[in-house]
Design an enzyme around this catalytic site. Sequence first.
Site, PDB file in Angstrom:
ATOM      1  N   HIS A   1      -3.473  34.606 -66.752  1.00  0.00           N
ATOM      2  CA  HIS A   1      -4.299  35.770 -67.096  1.00  0.00           C
ATOM      3  C   HIS A   1      -4.596  35.785 -68.590  1.00  0.00           C
ATOM      4  O   HIS A   1      -3.732  35.540 -69.425  1.00  0.00           O
ATOM      5  CB  HIS A   1      -3.668  37.069 -66.596  1.00  0.00           C
ATOM      6  CG  HIS A   1      -2.486  37.582 -67.346  1.00  0.00           C
ATOM      7  ND1 HIS A   1      -2.606  38.373 -68.476  1.00  0.00           N
ATOM      8  CD2 HIS A   1      -1.159  37.463 -67.126  1.00  0.00           C
ATOM      9  CE1 HIS A   1      -1.409  38.718 -68.908  1.00  0.00           C
ATOM     10  NE2 HIS A   1      -0.507  38.175 -68.112  1.00  0.00           N
TER      11      HIS A   1
ATOM     12  N   ASP B   1       2.364  36.760 -74.157  1.00  0.00           N
ATOM     13  CA  ASP B   1       2.026  37.216 -72.811  1.00  0.00           C
ATOM     14  C   ASP B   1       0.576  37.694 -72.832  1.00  0.00           C
ATOM     15  O   ASP B   1       0.308  38.800 -73.281  1.00  0.00           O
ATOM     16  CB  ASP B   1       2.967  38.338 -72.389  1.00  0.00           C
ATOM     17  CG  ASP B   1       2.644  38.940 -71.035  1.00  0.00           C
ATOM     18  OD1 ASP B   1       1.938  38.285 -70.243  1.00  0.00           O
ATOM     19  OD2 ASP B   1       3.084  40.076 -70.774  1.00  0.00           O
TER      20      ASP B   1
ATOM     21  N   GLU C   1      -5.123  41.317 -65.205  1.00  0.00           N
ATOM     22  CA  GLU C   1      -3.787  41.181 -64.613  1.00  0.00           C
ATOM     23  C   GLU C   1      -2.895  42.337 -65.006  1.00  0.00           C
ATOM     24  O   GLU C   1      -2.117  42.850 -64.186  1.00  0.00           O
ATOM     25  CB  GLU C   1      -3.153  39.848 -65.054  1.00  0.00           C
ATOM     26  CG  GLU C   1      -1.856  39.498 -64.337  1.00  0.00           C
ATOM     27  CD  GLU C   1      -0.588  40.011 -65.027  1.00  0.00           C
ATOM     28  OE1 GLU C   1       0.507  39.821 -64.481  1.00  0.00           O
ATOM     29  OE2 GLU C   1      -0.687  40.611 -66.127  1.00  0.00           O
ATOM     30  N   GLU C   2      -2.989  42.762 -66.264  1.00  0.00           N
ATOM     31  CA  GLU C   2      -2.071  43.774 -66.792  1.00  0.00           C
ATOM     32  C   GLU C   2      -2.276  45.156 -66.169  1.00  0.00           C
ATOM     33  O   GLU C   2      -1.435  46.034 -66.328  1.00  0.00           O
ATOM     34  CB  GLU C   2      -2.216  43.879 -68.311  1.00  0.00           C
ATOM     35  CG  GLU C   2      -1.772  42.641 -69.084  1.00  0.00           C
ATOM     36  CD  GLU C   2      -0.263  42.459 -69.121  1.00  0.00           C
ATOM     37  OE1 GLU C   2       0.458  43.263 -68.478  1.00  0.00           O
ATOM     38  OE2 GLU C   2       0.200  41.518 -69.789  1.00  0.00           O
TER      39      GLU C   2
ATOM     40  N   ASP D   1       2.850  32.295 -66.410  1.00  0.00           N
ATOM     41  CA  ASP D   1       3.008  33.543 -67.149  1.00  0.00           C
ATOM     42  C   ASP D   1       4.298  33.451 -67.956  1.00  0.00           C
ATOM     43  O   ASP D   1       4.997  32.435 -67.919  1.00  0.00           O
ATOM     44  CB  ASP D   1       3.059  34.728 -66.172  1.00  0.00           C
ATOM     45  CG  ASP D   1       2.495  36.015 -66.753  1.00  0.00           C
ATOM     46  OD1 ASP D   1       2.755  36.285 -67.942  1.00  0.00           O
ATOM     47  OD2 ASP D   1       1.806  36.746 -66.020  1.00  0.00           O
TER      48      ASP D   1
END
Length: 335
Positions: A62, A170, A200-201, A223
């Site tokens: 992501h 991240d 994604e978050e 990830d």
Amino acid sequence: MNFVETFRQLLAAASPSGYEGPEAQVIRQLAQPYCDEIRTDALGNVICHKKGAGRKMMFAAHMDVIGFMVTHFEENGFVGVTNVGGHTAVRLSGRRVRFPSGLRGVLFERADAKLAEKTAAQSKMTDVYLDIGASSEEEARQMLRVGDIAVYDYEARQIGGGCLMSPYCDNLASCAALLLAMEQVGKSDNDLYFVFTAQEEVGLHGSKTAAFGIEPDMAIAIDLTAAGDCPAAAKGEMKLGAGPTVKIKDASVICSPAAVDHLRKAAEEGGIAYQDEVLLHGGTDTLSMLVSRTGAPAGCISIPGRSIHSTAETICIHDAEQAAALLACAAKRKI
């Protein structure tokens, strides 16, 4: 490609969930030499296809990061913000942010918030405010508008022990690793899709739509995972410097045994040291790919990290480079 330099290029374009356009543009430029075609879908996922005669294999990193969004303006020129993704308000006071326009600001705790007396769960984004240097509400409104987005304003720094300390490891470290893997993979019997996913978050949205369209025969996410080797962390086996991890389970998913076996054998065949990962909290794009359409065997390679979702996330550079090597080995290994 050099991992650190690639990461820095991505960090300069860091973009919150839903606003991934600047990041997507950088990724398209970096990925272009290593795939046959690139497209960006309606949700903003960058899908890089390296054609092969075999079965479809999808890799997902992501590209969105956590950020902030303007909610309102106050009489004295200060600004209210809400979170985009997983921020914890007790950790935000004194943190610098930047807007796409180049405007900078800093977050501070409100006097009546008493964050020192609150747990992370008790704290709220209304406990902090943003100072952009405006002297009045009118001036602040000339500088920003409701809905404007911001990200952390910090540089990446190499620190002792071969580590990288930066916001947004991240998941920009994983994006950099996936780009390096694209460079390394060469020929493969598999039909490969390298996907840099959006949103994604805020709910694994991008990988869900991308997997639905690709319909992979096997799917692998990459990830960060929480390292358990420092005093601030929950106990766990994962540690910096011992190689990437092969996920077995996290709080959202039990990885497919077939995908776990594929990654372990790829690591062994490539001579890559790896760690087994059982994470007690959190989740990744693995879940949405696992259950897309009628389902697909899905797994995850992780880079161990400390202080995730802070301005000083820390990873081992060698772990990230080995994650790239493992991704390339997995992509070349026939499914």
